[in-house]
Scaffold this motif. Sequence first.
Motif, PDB file in Angstrom:
ATOM      1  N   ARG A 256       7.113  16.821 -26.347  1.00 23.78           N
ATOM      2  CA  ARG A 256       7.897  16.213 -25.277  1.00 23.78           C
ATOM      3  C   ARG A 256       7.714  14.698 -25.257  1.00 23.78           C
ATOM      4  O   ARG A 256       8.685  13.935 -25.063  1.00 23.78           O
ATOM      5  CB  ARG A 256       7.462  16.825 -23.944  1.00 23.78           C
ATOM      6  CG  ARG A 256       8.294  16.370 -22.762  1.00 23.78           C
ATOM      7  CD  ARG A 256       9.690  16.892 -22.831  1.00 23.78           C
ATOM      8  NE  ARG A 256       9.729  18.339 -22.817  1.00 23.78           N
ATOM      9  CZ  ARG A 256      10.831  19.055 -22.984  1.00 23.78           C
ATOM     10  NH1 ARG A 256      11.985  18.423 -23.217  1.00 23.78           N
ATOM     11  NH2 ARG A 256      10.793  20.370 -22.944  1.00 23.78           N
ATOM     12  N   GLN A 257       6.508  14.231 -25.491  1.00 25.20           N
ATOM     13  CA  GLN A 257       6.272  12.793 -25.531  1.00 25.20           C
ATOM     14  C   GLN A 257       6.874  12.164 -26.790  1.00 25.20           C
ATOM     15  O   GLN A 257       7.309  11.006 -26.764  1.00 25.20           O
ATOM     16  CB  GLN A 257       4.765  12.525 -25.461  1.00 25.20           C
ATOM     17  CG  GLN A 257       4.124  12.994 -24.155  1.00 25.20           C
ATOM     18  CD  GLN A 257       2.622  12.873 -24.184  1.00 25.20           C
ATOM     19  OE1 GLN A 257       2.046  12.469 -25.183  1.00 25.20           O
ATOM     20  NE2 GLN A 257       1.981  13.233 -23.072  1.00 25.20           N
ATOM     21  N   LEU A 258       6.889  12.915 -27.893  1.00 18.67           N
ATOM     22  CA  LEU A 258       7.530  12.418 -29.101  1.00 18.67           C
ATOM     23  C   LEU A 258       9.010  12.176 -28.874  1.00 18.67           C
ATOM     24  O   LEU A 258       9.560  11.140 -29.288  1.00 18.67           O
ATOM     25  CB  LEU A 258       7.325  13.414 -30.242  1.00 18.67           C
ATOM     26  CG  LEU A 258       8.075  13.113 -31.537  1.00 18.67           C
ATOM     27  CD1 LEU A 258       7.500  11.877 -32.221  1.00 18.67           C
ATOM     28  CD2 LEU A 258       8.026  14.308 -32.482  1.00 18.67           C
ATOM     29  N   LEU A 259       9.668  13.089 -28.203  1.00 20.41           N
ATOM     30  CA  LEU A 259      11.088  12.918 -27.916  1.00 20.41           C
ATOM     31  C   LEU A 259      11.323  11.768 -26.928  1.00 20.41           C
ATOM     32  O   LEU A 259      12.348  11.078 -27.007  1.00 20.41           O
ATOM     33  CB  LEU A 259      11.664  14.222 -27.361  1.00 20.41           C
ATOM     34  CG  LEU A 259      11.680  15.412 -28.321  1.00 20.41           C
ATOM     35  CD1 LEU A 259      12.201  16.660 -27.619  1.00 20.41           C
ATOM     36  CD2 LEU A 259      12.535  15.096 -29.538  1.00 20.41           C
ATOM     37  N   HIS A 260      10.407  11.566 -26.022  1.00 19.48           N
ATOM     38  CA  HIS A 260      10.564  10.482 -25.043  1.00 19.48           C
ATOM     39  C   HIS A 260      10.486   9.121 -25.725  1.00 19.48           C
ATOM     40  O   HIS A 260      11.181   8.176 -25.325  1.00 19.48           O
ATOM     41  CB  HIS A 260       9.474  10.600 -23.967  1.00 19.48           C
ATOM     42  CG  HIS A 260       9.560   9.545 -22.900  1.00 19.48           C
ATOM     43  ND1 HIS A 260       8.895   8.329 -22.992  1.00 19.48           N
ATOM     44  CD2 HIS A 260      10.246   9.507 -21.721  1.00 19.48           C
ATOM     45  CE1 HIS A 260       9.164   7.602 -21.936  1.00 19.48           C
ATOM     46  NE2 HIS A 260       9.987   8.292 -21.142  1.00 19.48           N
ATOM     47  N   ASP A 261       9.666   9.006 -26.781  1.00 16.54           N
ATOM     48  CA  ASP A 261       9.503   7.732 -27.493  1.00 16.54           C
ATOM     49  C   ASP A 261      10.255   7.727 -28.822  1.00 16.54           C
ATOM     50  O   ASP A 261       9.898   6.958 -29.732  1.00 16.54           O
ATOM     51  CB  ASP A 261       8.020   7.471 -27.749  1.00 16.54           C
ATOM     52  CG  ASP A 261       7.214   7.445 -26.461  1.00 16.54           C
ATOM     53  OD1 ASP A 261       7.790   7.157 -25.400  1.00 16.54           O
ATOM     54  OD2 ASP A 261       5.995   7.729 -26.527  1.00 16.54           O
ATOM     55  N   ALA A 262      11.272   8.541 -28.950  1.00 14.52           N
ATOM     56  CA  ALA A 262      11.976   8.649 -30.229  1.00 14.52           C
ATOM     57  C   ALA A 262      12.601   7.338 -30.667  1.00 14.52           C
ATOM     58  O   ALA A 262      12.696   7.048 -31.867  1.00 14.52           O
ATOM     59  CB  ALA A 262      13.046   9.742 -30.147  1.00 14.52           C
ATOM     60  N   GLY A 263      13.019   6.509 -29.723  1.00 17.34           N
ATOM     61  CA  GLY A 263      13.664   5.247 -30.079  1.00 17.34           C
ATOM     62  C   GLY A 263      12.733   4.229 -30.697  1.00 17.34           C
ATOM     63  O   GLY A 263      13.193   3.269 -31.327  1.00 17.34           O
ATOM     64  N   THR A 264      11.426   4.405 -30.539  1.00 20.26           N
ATOM     65  CA  THR A 264      10.460   3.438 -31.076  1.00 20.26           C
ATOM     66  C   THR A 264       9.868   3.872 -32.409  1.00 20.26           C
ATOM     67  O   THR A 264       9.038   3.148 -32.957  1.00 20.26           O
ATOM     68  CB  THR A 264       9.319   3.232 -30.065  1.00 20.26           C
ATOM     69  OG1 THR A 264       8.616   4.479 -29.872  1.00 20.26           O
ATOM     70  CG2 THR A 264       9.862   2.759 -28.727  1.00 20.26           C
ATOM     71  N   ILE A 265      10.259   5.006 -32.920  1.00 13.55           N
ATOM     72  CA  ILE A 265       9.680   5.518 -34.165  1.00 13.55           C
ATOM     73  C   ILE A 265      10.470   4.977 -35.345  1.00 13.55           C
ATOM     74  O   ILE A 265      11.680   5.222 -35.467  1.00 13.55           O
ATOM     75  CB  ILE A 265       9.684   7.061 -34.171  1.00 13.55           C
ATOM     76  CG1 ILE A 265       8.777   7.583 -33.063  1.00 13.55           C
ATOM     77  CG2 ILE A 265       9.256   7.602 -35.528  1.00 13.55           C
ATOM     78  CD1 ILE A 265       8.763   9.077 -32.928  1.00 13.55           C
ATOM     79  N   GLU A 266       9.798   4.234 -36.201  1.00 15.27           N
ATOM     80  CA  GLU A 266      10.435   3.638 -37.372  1.00 15.27           C
ATOM     81  C   GLU A 266       9.706   3.951 -38.668  1.00 15.27           C
ATOM     82  O   GLU A 266      10.258   3.723 -39.739  1.00 15.27           O
ATOM     83  CB  GLU A 266      10.523   2.118 -37.209  1.00 15.27           C
ATOM     84  CG  GLU A 266      11.373   1.677 -36.034  1.00 15.27           C
ATOM     85  CD  GLU A 266      11.424   0.168 -35.909  1.00 15.27           C
ATOM     86  OE1 GLU A 266      10.680  -0.508 -36.678  1.00 15.27           O
ATOM     87  OE2 GLU A 266      12.182  -0.339 -35.056  1.00 15.27           O
ATOM     88  N   ARG A 267       8.470   4.447 -38.597  1.00 17.59           N
ATOM     89  CA  ARG A 267       7.702   4.712 -39.807  1.00 17.59           C
ATOM     90  C   ARG A 267       6.765   5.887 -39.562  1.00 17.59           C
ATOM     91  O   ARG A 267       6.673   6.395 -38.436  1.00 17.59           O
ATOM     92  CB  ARG A 267       6.930   3.463 -40.245  1.00 17.59           C
ATOM     93  CG  ARG A 267       6.037   2.910 -39.169  1.00 17.59           C
ATOM     94  CD  ARG A 267       5.401   1.582 -39.570  1.00 17.59           C
ATOM     95  NE  ARG A 267       6.426   0.596 -39.793  1.00 17.59           N
ATOM     96  CZ  ARG A 267       6.916  -0.195 -38.839  1.00 17.59           C
ATOM     97  NH1 ARG A 267       6.488  -0.064 -37.588  1.00 17.59           N
ATOM     98  NH2 ARG A 267       7.838  -1.083 -39.108  1.00 17.59           N
ATOM     99  N   TYR A 268       6.101   6.302 -40.646  1.00 15.26           N
ATOM    100  CA  TYR A 268       5.237   7.480 -40.550  1.00 15.26           C
ATOM    101  C   TYR A 268       4.083   7.267 -39.567  1.00 15.26           C
ATOM    102  O   TYR A 268       3.705   8.186 -38.834  1.00 15.26           O
ATOM    103  CB  TYR A 268       4.702   7.822 -41.944  1.00 15.26           C
ATOM    104  CG  TYR A 268       3.564   8.820 -41.929  1.00 15.26           C
ATOM    105  CD1 TYR A 268       3.778  10.157 -41.605  1.00 15.26           C
ATOM    106  CD2 TYR A 268       2.269   8.427 -42.233  1.00 15.26           C
ATOM    107  CE1 TYR A 268       2.741  11.076 -41.585  1.00 15.26           C
ATOM    108  CE2 TYR A 268       1.223   9.329 -42.222  1.00 15.26           C
ATOM    109  CZ  TYR A 268       1.462  10.649 -41.890  1.00 15.26           C
ATOM    110  OH  TYR A 268       0.425  11.549 -41.870  1.00 15.26           O
TER     111      TYR A 268
END
Length: 424
Positions: free
Chosen positions: A229-241
Motif C-alpha cells: 500500500r505504501q509502495l503504491l502511494h509513493d509510485a510517482g517517486t520511483i525511478e530506479r531499483y
Amino acid sequence: MSEQTTSGVGAPEHPTTEMPQDPQQHPGQPPADGGDAPTRAFAGFRTERRVPGSERREAPPPAGLPPWDSTPVTGIPRMDPTAYGAYYSGPPDAPRTESQPAPYRPEHLPHTPYPELSTGMLLRPIKPPPSEGWRRWLYLASGQLINLGESPRAARHNNLVASINRPLRGSYRVAVVSLKGGVGKTTIAATLGATFATVRGDRVVAVDANPDRGTLSQKIPLETTSTVRQLLHDAGTIERYSDVRRYTSKAPTGLEILASETDPAISEAFSADDYSRTLDILERYYGLVLTDCGPGLLHSAMSSVLENADLLIVVASGSIDGARSASATLDWLDAHGHEALVRNSIAVINAVRPKTGKVDMTKVIDHFSRRCRAVRLVPYDAHLDEGGEISLGQLRRQTREALTELAAVVAEGFPGDQPNLGLS
C-alpha cells in the motif's frame, strides 16, 4: 682491354662536360666501340643513354597462344570490376539498358561436407571431477588420478540447474493459487522464489496479494515495515531499483518480499487495479515476479492476477479434500475462459503431513497430469512444518531436490523471444 657497349651511339657530347676515360685507354684515343661518350659504371651497375625511337617493343605472342587479357593460365577468367552493376546506384526495379546491366547476385554456396576445426572438436573432452560422495573421496585420495566423474544423482542436479538458468528476457509472472487454505500455498511461493534467487542470482520478488492479512512476510527476516500500500502511494517517486528496494525485505537467499497490509484498521481491500499498478512497477526491475494469491478465486485482486499471469501453479495437499479442491480450481478456471492457463499450469502436491495415509498418490498425480503441463510432489519437511522463517540449508535433501525440479519445470516456460522490458 675489356669491351664496353652503350646504346647511345652517335649521341652528341656535351661541350662543357668531361667524361671520365678508361684508365687503360691512351689519352686522345677514341672509345673502343666508336661512340662519342662512354658509359658510366658504378658499383657494378651502368647507366644507359636511350636514343629517341629506340624504345623496347614487345614481340607479338607466338602463333597459337591467346592474347594477354584473356583467361590466364590459372583457369580463372578475368572479370571487369565495373560489370554486373557494381557501380550502379539506382533503384533495383528501375529499367536498365545494355550499358546498365543487372546487379550482380552471388550464387548460394553449399555448406562444406568437412567439419570445421573448432576448439570443441580438436580438444579431447575433459571429464569434470566429482563434487560429492565416495567418488570425490577417491579422486582426492588418488592425487586426482582416478576420476570417475559425477554420480548420476549429481549429474541430474547439474542438468536441473542448467535448466533453471535458461535465458529470460523481460519479466516472467507466476501466480500461486489454491481454492483451499492450509495446503502450503504461501510456503511453496516462498521456497520456489528462494530456489530461483539462489540458483539464478537474478532479482526475484514475491508479492503478497492476499486481500486479508497475508503471512508471506513471515517466511523471511523483515527489513522494513513498508507494505504494498505504501509502495503504491509513493509510485510517482520511483525511478530506479533502489527506490523499490526501500519497500521490500530481502532474505539471505536473495529473494525479496513485498508484504501486504497487516493493519486491521485498513478496511480498503487490495483491488485488481492496485495489483495491476504494483505489477507495472515491479516488472521493470525484477526478472521473476511471484504472486501469493489469497485463498479462493473470487476476491478483488484475482481477476487482475489471472489476466497478467504467465504461469499458474495450483497447490494441493495429499489429502482427499486437498486434491478435490485443486481439481475444482481447475474446473472454475476452465469455465471462466482460462483454458490456456490450465493447460500450461503446474500442479504441486504438497505433503503437509508425514504420511499420506490410505490416499493413493499415484492416482492423484495421474489425474493432474492429464489436465496440467506438469505435476510435482514436494515431500514433507519438518522445517517447513514449523511455519516460521524458511532457510533452504535446513531443508532435507529430498525437499531441496523437489524444489529444484519444480523450478526447472517453471523455467521451461520462459519465452526466449519475449521483448526486453528494460530491467535496470
